[in-house]
Scaffold this motif. Structure first.
Motif, PDB file in Angstrom:
ATOM      1  N   LEU B 152       1.921   2.801 -16.834  1.00 16.20           N
ATOM      2  CA  LEU B 152       0.905   4.105 -17.951  1.00 16.20           C
ATOM      3  C   LEU B 152      -0.386   3.480 -18.319  1.00 16.20           C
ATOM      4  N   CYS B 153      -1.150   4.118 -18.313  1.00 15.79           N
ATOM      5  CA  CYS B 153      -2.457   3.444 -19.264  1.00 15.79           C
ATOM      6  C   CYS B 153      -2.847   5.461 -19.618  1.00 15.79           C
ATOM      7  N   THR B 154      -2.347   5.424 -20.800  1.00 14.70           N
ATOM      8  CA  THR B 154      -2.351   6.475 -21.468  1.00 14.70           C
ATOM      9  C   THR B 154      -4.022   6.268 -22.755  1.00 14.70           C
ATOM     10  N   ASN B 155      -3.771   5.224 -22.988  1.00 16.87           N
ATOM     11  CA  ASN B 155      -4.678   5.655 -24.525  1.00 16.87           C
ATOM     12  C   ASN B 155      -6.290   4.597 -24.131  1.00 16.87           C
ATOM     13  N   PHE B 156      -5.846   4.433 -22.894  1.00 19.73           N
ATOM     14  CA  PHE B 156      -6.893   3.710 -22.613  1.00 19.73           C
ATOM     15  C   PHE B 156      -8.273   4.087 -20.982  1.00 19.73           C
ATOM     16  N   ARG B 157      -8.902   3.940 -21.587  1.00 20.35           N
ATOM     17  CA  ARG B 157      -9.658   4.767 -20.058  1.00 20.35           C
ATOM     18  C   ARG B 157     -11.249   3.710 -19.457  1.00 20.35           C
ATOM     19  N   PRO B 158     -11.492   3.606 -18.703  1.00 15.48           N
ATOM     20  CA  PRO B 158     -10.588   4.008 -17.755  1.00 15.48           C
ATOM     21  C   PRO B 158      -9.452   3.537 -16.796  1.00 15.48           C
ATOM     22  N   GLN B 159      -8.910   4.202 -16.517  1.00 15.14           N
ATOM     23  CA  GLN B 159      -7.263   3.356 -16.181  1.00 15.14           C
ATOM     24  C   GLN B 159      -7.877   2.484 -14.625  1.00 15.14           C
ATOM     25  N   ILE B 160      -7.410   2.419 -14.169  1.00 15.10           N
ATOM     26  CA  ILE B 160      -7.767   0.706 -12.872  1.00 15.10           C
ATOM     27  C   ILE B 160      -6.364   1.335 -12.143  1.00 15.10           C
ATOM     28  N   ALA B 161      -6.689   1.179 -11.351  1.00 14.09           N
ATOM     29  CA  ALA B 161      -5.575   0.419 -10.022  1.00 14.09           C
ATOM     30  C   ALA B 161      -6.054  -0.245  -8.589  1.00 14.09           C
ATOM     31  N   THR B 162      -4.858  -0.733  -8.363  1.00 14.32           N
ATOM     32  CA  THR B 162      -5.233  -1.792  -6.728  1.00 14.32           C
ATOM     33  C   THR B 162      -4.162  -1.647  -6.365  1.00 14.32           C
ATOM     34  N   VAL B 163      -4.596  -1.769  -4.808  1.00 18.75           N
ATOM     35  CA  VAL B 163      -3.530  -1.084  -3.911  1.00 18.75           C
ATOM     36  C   VAL B 163      -4.090  -2.177  -2.545  1.00 18.75           C
ATOM     37  N   ARG B 164      -2.603  -2.651  -2.108  1.00 20.40           N
ATOM     38  CA  ARG B 164      -2.961  -3.434  -1.248  1.00 20.40           C
ATOM     39  C   ARG B 164      -3.452  -2.579   0.295  1.00 20.40           C
ATOM     40  N   PRO B 165      -4.207  -3.460   1.141  1.00 16.78           N
ATOM     41  CA  PRO B 165      -4.607  -3.217   2.661  1.00 16.78           C
ATOM     42  C   PRO B 165      -3.426  -2.545   3.147  1.00 16.78           C
ATOM     43  N   GLY B 166      -3.149  -1.331   4.037  1.00 18.77           N
ATOM     44  CA  GLY B 166      -2.568  -0.968   4.333  1.00 18.77           C
ATOM     45  C   GLY B 166      -1.042  -0.441   3.854  1.00 18.77           C
ATOM     46  N   ILE B 167      -1.175  -0.425   2.904  1.00 19.40           N
ATOM     47  CA  ILE B 167      -0.004   0.669   2.083  1.00 19.40           C
ATOM     48  C   ILE B 167      -0.127   1.604   1.807  1.00 19.40           C
ATOM     49  N   LEU B 168      -1.115   2.131   1.655  1.00 21.52           N
ATOM     50  CA  LEU B 168      -1.481   3.636   1.866  1.00 21.52           C
ATOM     51  C   LEU B 168      -1.336   4.094   3.198  1.00 21.52           C
ATOM     52  N   GLY B 169      -1.777   4.007   3.689  1.00 23.50           N
ATOM     53  CA  GLY B 169      -1.913   3.495   5.704  1.00 23.50           C
ATOM     54  C   GLY B 169      -2.336   5.491   6.073  1.00 23.50           C
ATOM     55  N   LYS B 170      -2.553   6.764   5.194  1.00 24.62           N
ATOM     56  CA  LYS B 170      -3.425   7.968   5.402  1.00 24.62           C
ATOM     57  C   LYS B 170      -5.047   7.465   5.554  1.00 24.62           C
ATOM     58  N   VAL B 171      -5.867   7.902   6.384  1.00 28.42           N
ATOM     59  CA  VAL B 171      -6.748   7.588   5.877  1.00 28.42           C
ATOM     60  C   VAL B 171      -7.455   9.484   7.014  1.00 28.42           C
TER      61      VAL B 171
END
Lengths: 286, 339
Positions: B152-171
């Motif tokens: 979590l990154c509750t006290n700072f903005r923006p909260q940045i996140a990366t996701v590897r290709p193919g992990i989420l899958g759904k388009v």
């Protein structure tokens, strides 16, 4: 030209022992008791690259690590490989740091140790594997960086030409010194430590640096200086109820071909779409 | 909090937009709905010659507003310029969340941006959600995927996140509606660029057969493939089945396979309908890259291999004994199949 090179290494639990890692469900902490620590594997490639540059151009190689005191073993190993000196950043106030606070602390450590022409790191650590420290360290040092470097040469006294691994591609870049390069494992093959190297290492200098030795802003180190924090942790179960195919190799292959057909395989034609809907836990979303 | 909305930083590729950009847009829409976020999901694309094709694609994949940053200086990824542009945009518009693909470029772009903005970045998330307070909870793997942890990154903005290709899958594919497309001018930002890093060009690897991430069938080989001849049989098997070839570290070290074929936390994540692992023992970091496959078939001579625990079909045998028979059997049968 002599080069003043710094190599930042991380002490990590040996990846061969990851199967032994457990979590304490009550305290929500990771138990790594009895698992030996080693130099993060790709950081040895960074050290090797530094040692090669020193052999070619002369200069000095300093190794830096932020870790609990036990990591002095890893620093002595780095000096046994050939690093000239080492520094250990160790302080309870550094604990609980995320990548931003870690890179800030490393940057202050480097600033304390001198002015470096080149800072080398591995691309990522084996344990956390965020791959974020190199870029963030360069930002704190206000020097340019390249990440995932598979090959580089000193083109002039001020410039490095580098090949960077991209997705199914290689990018070519020019970067001005002073700079930070995060190298990937294919850049070289790290040398082995020799008995002679181990003996020499004992006579080399290992400097211990606590927060009092550095010019640090306390709001930027350790847990306090970390924008991110960890919540729940878990060890996911990925178990599947498998079926064993038994018999002679011929019998096994006959059964396997039947299974593949049932799953929609037509040789040389790939998958047949209408048969693919009945597979267990696979994706259904195309 | 004044920071609002979810941004997806899309990535231009040689053939359009990277698939992970669309996966992130689908996730952003899901998060927006889950957290009852008011602000529209924004796609930001940096690149060169960004014509209507790009905005149409982003809109179709779920973008509700689009910011295009189109400039010859952005032709190749270059961390200093890219991060300077996004920093300027983020400071001006103040998004709450920035999602990026953990491609080679994104894995460097995100932490550089995070440091410039002095905020937190969660790397290589396998899932994410918004908690009751509307903060991003990013689920990230550690120790090669053995452990999953919430970040979590509750006290700072923006909260940045990366996701590897193919992990989420759904388009997702939205029917066409109009959405605002803005072009952001970077003349002033480029004027401040010190030119400390210059991109000279990019050379693409020659791709053989089906790309690994898109293949519906993957045949992967590991330590148990004991010779180049057996490795070639594995490649033949993949060709006969119309699939792609993947590997773990040892075949790469032997020089039989390429880096782009490696499956695992430090390689690619695949979710084929069928995965056949040959001579793969199943170290955690490999399993993390193939665990979402449909049918998992494993062939290994060591009955205690961890891969068997995550397999649907287990074959305790030597690869050298099975592969030639399997290829032969499949080729023979091909003649009498009518479909």
């Amino acid at each position: 030209m002599a080069l003043n090179i710094a190599v930042c290494i991380k002490s990590v639990p040996d990846p061969k022992w990851y199967e032994k890692i457990t979590i304490d469900t009550k305290t929500k902490t990771i138990t790594r008791k009895g698992i030996p620590s080693i130099i993060n594997p790709v950081d040895k490639n960074a050290l090797e690259a530094a040692l090669k540059l020193k052999e070619q151009y002369g200069g000095k190689v300093t190794v830096l690590c932020m870790a609990p005191p036990g990591a002095k073993n890893e620093l002595y190993e780095a000096m046994a490989m050939g690093a000239d000196e080492a520094a250990l950043l160790s302080d309870l106030a550094f604990a609980g740091a995320d990548t931003l606070a870690t890179s800030y602390t490393l940057a202050q450590g480097l600033n304390k140790l001198g002015k470096f022409d080149l800072v080398l790191t591995g691309t990522e650590s084996a344990d956390g594997a965020t791959a974020q420290v190199p870029a963030q360290l360069a930002e704190w040092l206000n020097i340019p960086h390249l990440w995932n470097v598979k090959e580089f040469v000193l083109a002039t006294e001020q410039e490095i030409h580098a090949k960077v691994k991209m997705d199914d591609a290689v990018g070519e870049y020019v970067i001005q010194l002073p700079a930070l390069l995060a190298v990937s494992r294919e850049i070289n093959k790290p040398r082995y430590t020799t008995a002679m190297g181990v003996m020499k290492a004992r006579k080399k200098t290992l400097t211990n640096l606590s927060k009092h030795d550095l010019d640090v802003n306390e709001s930027l180190i350790g847990q306090v200086g970390s924008p991110t924090w960890s919540g729940d942790i878990s060890i996911p179960s990925l178990a599947r109820k498998g079926q064993e195919l038994i018999g002679t190799p011929e019998e096994i292959v006959t059964q396997l071909i039947a299974k593949l057909r049932a799953a929609g395989i037509r040789e040389g034609r790939g998958m047949v779409n209408d048969a693919s809907g009945n597979l267990g836990s696979g994706r259904t979303d195309g | 909090m004044t920071h609002q909305g979810i941004w997806v930083v899309a990535e231009q590729t040689v053939s359009g937009i990277s698939r992970v950009s669309f996966e992130l847009l689908a996730k952003a829409r899901e998060l927006k709905e889950q957290g009852r976020v008011q602000a529209p999901v924004t796609a930001v694309l940096l690149g060169e010659n960004l014509d209507d094709y790009y905005s149409a694609k982003l809109m179709e994949a779920g973008a509700e507003t689009i910011i295009l940053v189109d400039h010859p200086a952005l032709r190749y990824f270059q961390n200093e310029t890219y991060a300077a542009v996004l920093k300027a945009l983020a400071e001006e518009r103040q998004p709450s969340i920035i999602l990026m693909g953990a491609t080679a470029a994104g894995s460097d772009f995100a932490p550089t941006l995070g440091a410039k903005l002095r905020t937190g970045v969660s790397a290589h998330c396998v899932d994410m959600r918004l908690n009751e307070e509307g903060h991003l909870v990013a689920v990230v793997p550690a120790f090669g995927g053995k452990v999953l942890g919430d970040i979590l990154c509750t006290n700072f903005r923006p909260q940045i996140a990366t996701v590897r290709p193919g992990i989420l899958g759904k388009v997702i594919c939205f029917m066409h509606k109009q959405c605002p497309v803005e072009r952001f001018d970077i003349t002033d930002i480029l004027a401040q660029d010190q030119g400390r890093v210059k991109a000279l060009g990019i050379t693409y690897e020659e791709m053989k057969g089906v790309p690994l991430e898109e293949a519906e069938l993957v045949v992967a080989g590991g330590f148990g493939i004991e010779s180049k001849e057996i490795w070639q049989q594995l490649e033949t098997l993949a060709a006969v089945l119309g699939g792609a070839v993947g590997c773990t570290r040892p075949p790469l070290d032997e020089g039989w396979a390429k880096e782009s074929q490696m499956i695992g936390t430090s390689g690619k994540s695949v979710r084929p309908k069928i995965y056949i692992g040959v001579g793969i023992s199943g170290a955690t970091h490999h399993i993390c890259g193939m665990k979402d496959a449909g049918l998992v078939i494993s062939i290994n001579k060591d009955e205690k291999s961890p891969i068997f625990d995550v397999s649907d079909i287990r074959i305790t045998a030597d690869a050298a004994a099975i592969l030639p028979l399997l290829i032969e059997g499949l080729q023979k049968n091909e003649d009498d199949v009518i479909c």
